[in-house]
Design an enzyme around this catalytic site. Structure first.
Site, PDB file in Angstrom:
ATOM      1  N   ARG A   1       0.763  -1.144   0.049  1.00  0.00           N
ATOM      2  CA  ARG A   1       0.053   0.012   0.107  1.00  0.00           C
ATOM      3  C   ARG A   1       1.167   1.238  -0.080  1.00  0.00           C
ATOM      4  O   ARG A   1       2.148   1.137   0.153  1.00  0.00           O
ATOM      5  CB  ARG A   1      -0.893  -0.023   1.353  1.00  0.00           C
ATOM      6  CG  ARG A   1      -1.753  -1.162   1.296  1.00  0.00           C
ATOM      7  CD  ARG A   1      -2.771  -1.305   2.455  1.00  0.00           C
ATOM      8  NE  ARG A   1      -3.537  -2.444   2.511  1.00  0.00           N
ATOM      9  CZ  ARG A   1      -3.740  -3.192   3.760  1.00  0.00           C
ATOM     10  NH1 ARG A   1      -3.301  -2.804   4.846  1.00  0.00           N
ATOM     11  NH2 ARG A   1      -4.718  -4.055   3.676  1.00  0.00           N
TER      12      ARG A   1
ATOM     13  N   ARG B   1     -11.223   2.975   5.918  1.00  0.00           N
ATOM     14  CA  ARG B   1      -9.746   2.827   5.782  1.00  0.00           C
ATOM     15  C   ARG B   1      -9.130   2.987   4.406  1.00  0.00           C
ATOM     16  O   ARG B   1      -8.204   3.731   4.062  1.00  0.00           O
ATOM     17  CB  ARG B   1      -9.205   1.365   6.112  1.00  0.00           C
ATOM     18  CG  ARG B   1      -7.521   1.233   6.196  1.00  0.00           C
ATOM     19  CD  ARG B   1      -7.328  -0.256   6.763  1.00  0.00           C
ATOM     20  NE  ARG B   1      -7.502  -1.378   5.862  1.00  0.00           N
ATOM     21  CZ  ARG B   1      -7.236  -2.661   6.293  1.00  0.00           C
ATOM     22  NH1 ARG B   1      -6.631  -2.816   7.360  1.00  0.00           N
ATOM     23  NH2 ARG B   1      -7.258  -3.632   5.439  1.00  0.00           N
TER      24      ARG B   1
ATOM     25  N   ARG C   1     -13.048  -9.658   1.422  1.00  0.00           N
ATOM     26  CA  ARG C   1     -12.431  -9.851   2.554  1.00  0.00           C
ATOM     27  C   ARG C   1     -13.682 -10.090   3.822  1.00  0.00           C
ATOM     28  O   ARG C   1     -13.511 -10.735   4.675  1.00  0.00           O
ATOM     29  CB  ARG C   1     -11.647  -8.535   3.052  1.00  0.00           C
ATOM     30  CG  ARG C   1     -10.580  -8.454   2.545  1.00  0.00           C
ATOM     31  CD  ARG C   1      -9.606  -7.254   2.653  1.00  0.00           C
ATOM     32  NE  ARG C   1      -8.093  -7.562   2.015  1.00  0.00           N
ATOM     33  CZ  ARG C   1      -7.059  -7.324   2.670  1.00  0.00           C
ATOM     34  NH1 ARG C   1      -6.863  -7.035   3.691  1.00  0.00           N
ATOM     35  NH2 ARG C   1      -5.895  -7.741   1.934  1.00  0.00           N
TER      36      ARG C   1
HETATM   37  N1  LIG Z   1     -12.545   0.005  17.594  1.00  0.00           N
HETATM   38  C1  LIG Z   1     -12.314   0.826  16.251  1.00  0.00           C
HETATM   39  N2  LIG Z   1     -13.572   1.706  16.149  1.00  0.00           N
HETATM   40  C2  LIG Z   1     -13.523   2.152  14.762  1.00  0.00           C
HETATM   41  N3  LIG Z   1     -12.580   2.138  14.081  1.00  0.00           N
HETATM   42  C3  LIG Z   1     -11.743   1.104  14.379  1.00  0.00           C
HETATM   43  C4  LIG Z   1     -11.475   0.571  15.367  1.00  0.00           C
HETATM   44  N4  LIG Z   1     -10.349  -0.108  15.600  1.00  0.00           N
HETATM   45  C5  LIG Z   1      -9.724   0.086  14.386  1.00  0.00           C
HETATM   46  N5  LIG Z   1     -10.413   0.883  13.737  1.00  0.00           N
HETATM   47  C6  LIG Z   1     -10.012   1.342  12.392  1.00  0.00           C
HETATM   48  O1  LIG Z   1     -10.393   0.335  11.393  1.00  0.00           O
HETATM   49  C7  LIG Z   1      -9.645   0.345  10.225  1.00  0.00           C
HETATM   50  C8  LIG Z   1      -9.101  -1.097  10.151  1.00  0.00           C
HETATM   51  O2  LIG Z   1      -8.135  -1.247  11.163  1.00  0.00           O
HETATM   52  P1  LIG Z   1      -6.845  -2.228  10.969  1.00  0.00           P
HETATM   53  O3  LIG Z   1      -6.034  -1.747   9.803  1.00  0.00           O
HETATM   54  O4  LIG Z   1      -5.985  -1.932  12.337  1.00  0.00           O
HETATM   55  O5  LIG Z   1      -7.372  -3.691  10.922  1.00  0.00           O
HETATM   56  P2  LIG Z   1      -6.637  -5.002  10.629  1.00  0.00           P
HETATM   57  O6  LIG Z   1      -7.367  -5.884  11.506  1.00  0.00           O
HETATM   58  O7  LIG Z   1      -5.073  -4.899  10.839  1.00  0.00           O
HETATM   59  O8  LIG Z   1      -6.838  -5.204   9.279  1.00  0.00           O
HETATM   60  P3  LIG Z   1      -6.142  -6.376   8.028  1.00  0.00           P
HETATM   61  O9  LIG Z   1      -6.154  -7.675   8.432  1.00  0.00           O
HETATM   62  O10 LIG Z   1      -6.544  -5.878   7.033  1.00  0.00           O
HETATM   63  O11 LIG Z   1      -4.388  -5.777   8.089  1.00  0.00           O
HETATM   64  C9  LIG Z   1      -8.540   1.521  10.578  1.00  0.00           C
HETATM   65  O12 LIG Z   1      -8.940   2.453   9.671  1.00  0.00           O
HETATM   66  C10 LIG Z   1      -8.408   1.791  11.869  1.00  0.00           C
HETATM   67  O13 LIG Z   1      -8.403   3.149  12.099  1.00  0.00           O
HETATM   68  N1  LIG Z   2      -1.241 -16.573   7.774  1.00  0.00           N
HETATM   69  C1  LIG Z   2      -0.718 -15.286   7.793  1.00  0.00           C
HETATM   70  N2  LIG Z   2      -1.589 -14.313   7.650  1.00  0.00           N
HETATM   71  C2  LIG Z   2      -0.966 -13.124   7.689  1.00  0.00           C
HETATM   72  C3  LIG Z   2       0.350 -12.975   7.598  1.00  0.00           C
HETATM   73  N3  LIG Z   2       0.581 -11.721   7.672  1.00  0.00           N
HETATM   74  C4  LIG Z   2      -0.650 -11.003   7.603  1.00  0.00           C
HETATM   75  N4  LIG Z   2      -1.800 -12.092   7.552  1.00  0.00           N
HETATM   76  C5  LIG Z   2      -3.059 -11.629   7.596  1.00  0.00           C
HETATM   77  O1  LIG Z   2      -3.456 -11.387   6.156  1.00  0.00           O
HETATM   78  C6  LIG Z   2      -4.565 -10.740   6.402  1.00  0.00           C
HETATM   79  C7  LIG Z   2      -4.348  -9.297   5.564  1.00  0.00           C
HETATM   80  O2  LIG Z   2      -3.514  -8.589   5.561  1.00  0.00           O
HETATM   81  P1  LIG Z   2      -3.575  -7.204   4.850  1.00  0.00           P
HETATM   82  O3  LIG Z   2      -2.240  -6.648   5.513  1.00  0.00           O
HETATM   83  O4  LIG Z   2      -3.256  -7.550   3.458  1.00  0.00           O
HETATM   84  O5  LIG Z   2      -4.624  -6.285   5.170  1.00  0.00           O
HETATM   85  C8  LIG Z   2      -4.784 -10.132   7.700  1.00  0.00           C
HETATM   86  O6  LIG Z   2      -5.851 -10.949   8.414  1.00  0.00           O
HETATM   87  C9  LIG Z   2      -3.431 -10.487   8.238  1.00  0.00           C
HETATM   88  O7  LIG Z   2      -3.497 -10.817  10.004  1.00  0.00           O
HETATM   89  C10 LIG Z   2       1.187 -14.094   7.893  1.00  0.00           C
HETATM   90  O8  LIG Z   2       2.173 -13.939   8.083  1.00  0.00           O
HETATM   91  N5  LIG Z   2       0.495 -15.208   8.075  1.00  0.00           N
END
Ligand SMILES: Nc1ncnc2c1ncn2[C@@H]1O[C@H](COP(=O)(O)OP(=O)(O)OP(=O)(O)O)[C@@H](O)[C@H]1O
Ligand SMILES: Nc1nc2c(ncn2[C@@H]2O[C@H](COP(=O)(O)O)[C@@H](O)[C@H]2O)c(=O)[nH]1
Length: 404
Positions: free
Chosen positions: A175, A268, A279
């Protein structure tokens, strides 16, 4: 009860010259485990060369070149070898750096047995030995957009010396704000598939159409730095880690509703509408699995971010009731460059072959292997190191001996 020294160095070309085809041209040792002889040596005449292992199967009267897993010693001038627990050989390399001198060649551990069964070939696995212990890694999982990354960032910001992030590999495109080596190791599918085949990954999964995986090195590098490792992985990955030898704490983050999850993914704005819908479809199955599969030790609902973050800190013991000092990182071991090693119970005595003048501490070192943990495909941790003072009266002679 003490045991006789088991270390020996001998010229195996003499011992096995009768019809056996040893490839080694330099230094070798051999160790018998059951009906197999493991011959460890170098394959060329250079003073520094790579380490190789051949196995002589006594029951079949055949030499076997095994499949080698793990990361093997890089610098190699010679070594001592000692059998531990009938399932691994401790290999102490000569002339290596202090953080690179203790290795374990696993020949019949649970991990090696599994790999043998899966591949149908003879397998051995290298694991680097390090001093000290590591805290249990924390696996954080949950559907895309639930807030895993947000919570992990908050934790790393508040406790920068305590936690380290396991940087995953992925075949998805970066990204705009993502940096290679920081958020992910962005890689090509063919390269990642080869590394998976070579046993370099703790887990991997196809997630939303791309390949993601946690390399063993990603987790071990964090532990080496003395920090507690955090993994952000999907539910399939968590399931694989649960089945692996890595002892971790598993936390599932669930959304208050699918509608809220969709809203967060839209806000996001990092995925196309089509990717968001993919997703969300996967999210439903992940939530079901996360809540019912028994993979996870804890489930947290991320409705209100601050509340969820407080709950996360509480279950990690960070609510002020327990000390939050990081574990000291692993220390190197200063071994004499040429030495002999012998085993007495769970202690390995490493003695310099040429008494060190001016540096008596390099004469005798004891490696305590009674509390070893982990092993291939990661590091072998828990080595304890003691120095034996060759002259117990030296302090007296220096005039600093105190009578209590
Ligand atoms: N409790 C909450 N309430 C509202 N918005 C939230 C909350 N927690 C996270 N967010 C927002 O939701 C979006 C997704 O969060 P984040 O990127 O941390 O998710 P993720 O689980 O890491 O996703 P991915 O698995 O795709 O990487 C972000 O824009 C974040 O700021
Ligand atoms: N099994 C694994 N899942 C992973 C790893 N690193 C990230 N993730 C998961 O992929 C999705 C999507 O991530 P994104 O960065 O494209 O939004 C998310 O649920 C991550 O937790 C890994 O090493 N192994």
């Amino acid at each position: 009860m003490g045991e006789a020294p088991v270390f020996y160095v001998e010229n195996l070309k003499d011992r096995f010259s009768n019809g056996f085809n040893l490839r080694f041209k330099g230094f070798e040792t051999s160790i018998d485990v059951g009906d197999k002889t493991f011959v460890i040596g170098s394959n060329n005449n250079d003073s520094i060369s790579s380490i190789e292992v051949q196995i002589y199967d006594k029951s079949r009267r055949k030499w076997v070149i095994p499949t080698v897993l793990g990361t093997e010693p890089k610098r190699y001038e010679g070594h001592s070898a000692i059998l531990l627990n009938e399932d691994r050989i401790m290999v102490i390399t000569w002339g290596s750096t202090p953080d690179d001198c203790i290795w374990f060649l696993e020949v019949d551990t649970e991990y090696v047995k599994q790999q043998k069964k899966a591949s149908g070939t003879e397998v051995i696995a290298w694991s680097k030995g390090v001093t000290g212990d590591a805290e249990k890694p924390v696996v954080i999982s949950g559907p895309s957009g639930v807030g895993k990354g947000t919570l992990i960032n908050m934790l790393m910001k508040e406790f920068p010396t305590m936690f380290g992030f396991s940087v995953s590999h992925t075949t998805r495109a970066p990204r705009s704000m993502e940096k290679n080596g920081v958020h992910y190791h962005f890689t090509e599918r063919s390269i990642m598939e080869k590394d998976i085949k070579d046993g370099k990954f703790l887990e991997f999964a196809s997630v939303h159409g791309n390949l993601y995986g946690t390399s063993i090195e990603a987790v071990e590098a964090v532990a080496d730095s003395g920090k507690r490792c955090i993994l952000d992985i999907d539910v399939q990955g968590a399931k694989s880690v649960r089945a692996s030898s890595l002892d971790a704490v598993f936390i599932f983050i669930s959304p208050p509703s699918i509608a809220k999850l969709e809203e967060r993914l839209h806000l996001r704005g990092t995925e196309t509408e089509e990717q968001i819908q993919k997703r969300l479809r996967n999210a439903k199955a992940e939530i079901e699995q996360g809540k019912s599969s028994g993979i996870f030790d804890h489930i947290l609902c991320n409705d209100h971010l601050e509340k969820c973050y407080d709950d996360l800190k509480k279950l990690l013991g960070l609510d002020g009731t327990t000390p939050t000092n990081p574990k000291p990182s692993s220390k190197g071991i200063n071994l004499p460059s040429k030495h002999a090693a012998s085993k007495i119970n769970n202690k390995i005595l490493v003695k310099s072959e040429t008494p060190a003048s001016g540096n008596p501490s390099k004469n005798s070192i004891v490696l305590d292997v009674s509390l070893l943990k982990g092993g291939a495909p990661g590091r072998t941790r828990g080595l304890n190191v003691f120095t034996i003072d060759p002259n117990p009266f030296s302090d007296c002679l220096n005039g600093i001996h105190k009578l209590s």
